[in-house]
Design a protein around this motif. Structure first.
Motif: not given
Lengths: 422, 521
Positions: B171-176, B464-474, B479-482, B494-502
């Motif tokens: 259940v954790l983000t890469p940073q967690e 899973e996201i990295l393996a399948l996606s052609d584009r990735i929305a975080v 909100q979609i940050v990028d 990507l991990g930093l974005l998921m953790a809430g960094m601008k």
């Protein structure tokens, strides 16, 4: 587009709905008070609210005499003004709004009903507490049981059976305290049956509760019509607990006669409210009980016996309901009549929900129901021009309004009614 | 090196299943032992036996060389064994302190709870191991990572020196995850021993001192991380050679199929959880929505599929608005939905397979004539789909609830993919599935993409996201940050974005490198 601004707009829209909705409700209530009560009140008549009970030990204070029409008009204006204020500015707390609305309406109604007559407010308060007693005990039974995760809708049946057991045993032993004890044990026993069925065999909790209710009505009615009303009338004549005024406290005006000149069942009810509240929220047992009702698996992994906790709480609840049953017979009239609980067990469940599964909350909600019940009786005595059938509906209508969730939502324990599987 | 814990010949049978078959495991002091295996390999059963939730049918448990009987969690706690469960065992409406003290409550005067004393101890523990947490906070207000810390504190409060962690990183983000690893290291340094259950190879290789692989309830092998490759571990786990990467061609994006404009959605508690989202998905591409669970992805999918009302904004499918359409209208226009919670929203569990396969089409010919269901047509179609989508079942008449997770998901995939669709919304499509099923579902999703279907993939599994996606929305806080191109993605960014960094901060902080994507479970 700025997303934060748009979020604010959406939230503002929701708040505007509350503002305008309740503003209109208040305005309409003000209008109703004016039309229903104001126009029907004669100028120059006064409403007298009695502040003393005739036979009480309390210090006598003067009665409250107020000009009827002026008071009703004033209430109508205050509520309408509040409505206008709400429309323009808005008050966030829905609880306060609904409270103010209900209070003003009931007060205007009382002033109108008592115009040119005398209405004893203390007597009203006292009978509210008396009538709230079985409701509160039923509600506490529900709180204990459901806080541990077991729904018990068989409270009505438990109270009926206990009521009958109380009167028969008290008559046999010629001792009311024996009756009280038997009622409490009977309540515990019936609840234990419910617990055994729903915990051990995972019988649907509603089905088991309904079965207890049907069994309770059927069995007590059978015993009543076959024996108590025929050859054994002496078994249905126990007498009632005497009033025991509490020294000093009973001298306090208003509160004294309303609360401290009661019988043992009512005192016990107050004690049980406080004790269950303290147990549930300030002791290890209560913490475990609430954990079992919210997340039994978590409790289990910490070595808490989920089943045992549930058994004990359901049975303790049943004993409280047994006390409630005793109130009907040896606490109030001294005899058993068929179906004499008249839905108080179910109203108790409503009080439990309205009180947010919290003993003190449940007690105050019971007072609201007790008030509605005793109001209905008083109004019949005052010969108010409303058909008595409508007045009799009052407690049940209050129940329905409360249960629609208009006045704040309450949240049941998360695992309420869910059997625990290891 | 002393052995603190030994399991000898543990065997556990459930009706019809041999969950553990003579399992031998040993744990040394100050060691992290990874217990690796697929779902259903018997890892959790084994640990539940160790924690006293189940009783073994055969075998011995030795704690510090002494044979013990563990009949309940209390026994385990008394022996210094503590467990952090995969699904947190925390009461949401209670505070951290109340959750920690539950079961061993200190009292004042022997009656009243002494919360002050517990709160003080919690502060001490959190300082000692770097487990930051506020003792008075309510669990329901805490993020998942913090809840996990509370679980660890709960175990430490009970003075456990053998810790079992069941899938702690799910259940954790890469940073967690990184933070958790540091905490585990601190625990080892202070003399604790840890069993770490997982099915993710990468974590095992990063973290463990030793690895024991379980397969089909028995020990399939043991290894030291420095001496094995992911591929070797994977084949130990699955019992055959598996492909660790998804084979896919370059995408051929076509017209915009799904267009979402300034979408706002509220959850049941009236909070705005999707907060002004705009994106599009073209036919023939996979848009992956990455993000930690609980940042509005669930509600986004619910709104797109008609399960939650759209508060404002618009959803266009080939230019037609779906914002106020009912779920049936939405699926009739060619939207397929593989829901996040397959048992709650994807299947009617007590129903047989053939009924579940017809849930979207039962009212249309040939499955229905007037108001009468055509049983033969339904059965024939279900039989065909079962074969086509490789659903392993003794019969199509068995209740779906009796199937394994992977086969349940295949029933949903069969139902949704066999209709003519333009848009596929797949939410956590492989959650809780074993490697074999993941492989299968992934290849089917890519197949749909290559057929020109627009695919919206929502997953909290970054791999899973990295393996399948052609584009990735975080997605973060509704909100979609990028939106990034999957070819040139930087995982750390990507991990930093998921953790809430601008995005600007994250871009400066993320180290370059690790550009290539290798999928490892």
């Amino acid at each position: 587009m700025n997303t934060i601004e748009e979020t604010k707009t959406i939230e503002a829209a929701a708040f505007r709905r509350i503002r305008i909705g309740y503003g209109i409700a208040l305005l309409v209530t003000g209008m109703l008070i004016f039309l229903l009560f104001g126009l029907n009140t004669q100028a120059g008549l006064s409403s007298v609210f009695g502040m003393n009970l005739p036979s009480s030990q309390a210090i006598v204070i003067p009665d409250l005499v107020i000009p009827a029409q002026a008071t009703v008009y004033a209430l109508a204006i205050v509520i309408a003004f509040l409505g206008a204020f709400q429309m323009s500015r808005g008050i966030h707390s829905i609880g306060w709004l609904v409270g103010a609305l209900a209070f003003a309406f009931v007060l205007a109604f009382l002033v109108w009903a008592a115009q040119g007559k005398s209405f004893n407010l203390v007597g009203m308060l006292q009978s509210s507490i008396v009538r709230a007693t079985p409701i509160a005990l039923a509600a506490l039974c529900g709180v204990m049981s459901e806080r541990s995760g077991v729904v018990n809708i068989g409270i009505e049946g438990i109270m009926l059976i206990s009521a009958q057991a109380a009167v028969i045993s008290a008559s046999l032993a010629s001792n009311l305290y024996v009756g009280l004890l038997v009622a409490i044990l009977t309540g515990g026993l019936v609840a234990a049956t419910h617990a055994y069925l729903v915990i051990r065999f995972k019988v649907d909790q509603i089905v088991s509760g309904v079965a207890i209710n049907i069994f309770g009505v059927g069995m007590t009615s059978f015993i009543s019509s076959r024996f108590l009303e025929k050859a054994f009338t002496n078994l249905n004549n126990s007498g009632t607990f005497p009033i025991i005024p509490i020294p000093i406290l009973s001298k306090i005006p208003i509160i004294g006669p309303a609360l401290f000149e009661s019988n043992i069942v009512i005192y016990l009810m107050i004690v049980v409210v406080i004790v269950t509240h303290v147990i549930l929220f300030y002791t290890p047992w209560g913490l475990r009980t609430r954990a079992v009702g919210e997340h039994p698996k978590a409790a289990d992994t910490l070595g808490i016996n989920v089943y045992l906790t549930r058994y004990i709480n359901v049975i303790a609840g049943g004993m409280i309901a047994g006390l409630g049953g005793a109130y009907f017979t040896i606490g109030a009239v001294g005899r058993f009549d068929q179906a004499m609980t008249a839905g108080k067990g179910f109203i108790g469940l409503a009080a439990m929900i309205f009180g947010n599964w919290n003993p003190v909350g449940a007690f105050f909600s019971s007072l609201i129901f007790g008030f509605a019940d005793s109001l209905q009786v008083k109004l019949q005595i005052l010969s108010v021009p409303i058909p008595s059938a409508f007045l009799l509906m009052a407690p049940y209508i209050v129940t329905m309004i409360v249960l629609t969730g208009v006045i704040g939502k309450s949240t049941p324990p998360a695992a309420d009614g869910v059997p625990y599987e290891k | 090196m002393t052995t603190v814990l030994e399991l000898r010949g543990i065997t556990k049978r459930f009706p019809g299943v041999l969950a553990n078959d003579h399992v031998d495991i040993s744990l040394n002091e100050r060691e992290i032992l990874a217990l690796l295996g697929e779902n259903g390999a018997g890892k959790t059963t084994l640990m539940n036996i160790l924690y006293g939730l189940y009783q073994p049918d055969e075998g011995q448990i030795l704690v510090r060389g002494e044979e013990v009987a563990i009949n309940s969690p209390s026994d385990a706690i008394a022996r210094g064994i503590g467990m952090v469960h995969q699904h947190f065992m925390l009461v949401p409406v209670m505070t951290v302190t109340e959750n920690v003290m539950l079961g061993i409550e200190p009292t004042k005067n022997g009656i009243f709870l002494d919360k002050g004393q517990v709160a003080k101890r919690i502060r001490e523990i959190s300082e000692q191991y770097g487990l930051e947490v506020d003792p008075d906070a309510y669990i329901k207000d805490l993020p998942v990572g913090t809840q996990q810390r509370v679980e660890i504190i709960k175990v430490l409060y009970r003075n456990a020196d053998i810790l079992i962690l069941d899938e702690p990183t799910a259940v954790l983000t890469p940073q967690e995850v990184e933070g958790l690893f540091q905490i585990l290291r601190a625990l080892i340094d202070s003399g604790k021993s840890i069993i770490f259950i997982t099915h993710k190879l990468k974590e095992v290789l990063a973290m463990a001192d030793r690895i024991t692989v379980l397969r089909g309830g028995a020990v399939a092998g043991s290894a030291i991380p420095s001496e094995v490759t992911p591929r070797q571990l994977a084949s130990l786990m699955v019992g055959r050679e598996v492909s660790l990467t998804v084979e896919k061609e370059k995408p051929q994006p076509g017209e915009v199929v799904l267009q979402v404009n300034h979408l706002y959605v509220k959850d049941e508690r009236e909070h705005v959880v999707v907060n002004g989202i705009t994106f599009d998905v073209r036919g023939g591409e996979v848009l992956g929505v990455a993000g930690v669970q609980g940042n509005g992805q669930t509600e986004l999918v619910y709104a797109l599929t008609g399960l939650l009302p759209v508060e404002s904004g618009d959803v266009l499918l080939n230019g037609e608005s779906l914002a106020h359409a009912t779920p049936r209208q939405i699926l009739e226009r060619g939207v397929a939905h593989v829901p996040e919670d397959r048992q709650k929203h994807g299947l009617v569990l007590p129903f047989p397979i053939y009924d579940n396969m017809m849930l979207c089409t039962y009212y249309q010919p040939p499955f229905s004539r007037g108001v009468v269901l055509q049983e033969k047509a339904i059965m024939d179609s279900a039989t065909e789909l079962t074969a086509q989508f490789d659903v392993r079942t003794p019969s199509i008449k068995v209740a779906v609830s009796t199937l394994s997770g992977g086969n349940q998901q295949k029933v949903i995939v069969a139902r949704e993919f066999s209709r003519p669709i333009k848009l596929l919304i797949a939410s956590q499509p492989t959650r809780g599935l074993d490697v074999g099923s993941i492989e299968y579902i992934h290849s089917r999703i890519i197949e749909k993409r290559d057929d020109g279907v627009a695919v919206l993939l929502v997953s909290s599994e970054l791999d899973e996201i990295l393996a399948l996606s052609d584009r990735i929305a975080v997605m973060y806080k509704g909100q979609i940050v990028d939106v990034l191109d999957a070819d040139a993605v930087n995982k750390e960014y990507l991990g930093l974005l998921m953790a809430g960094m601008k995005p600007s901060e994250a871009a400066s902080k993320a180290k370059p490198g690790e550009q290539t994507v290798e999928r490892v479970f």
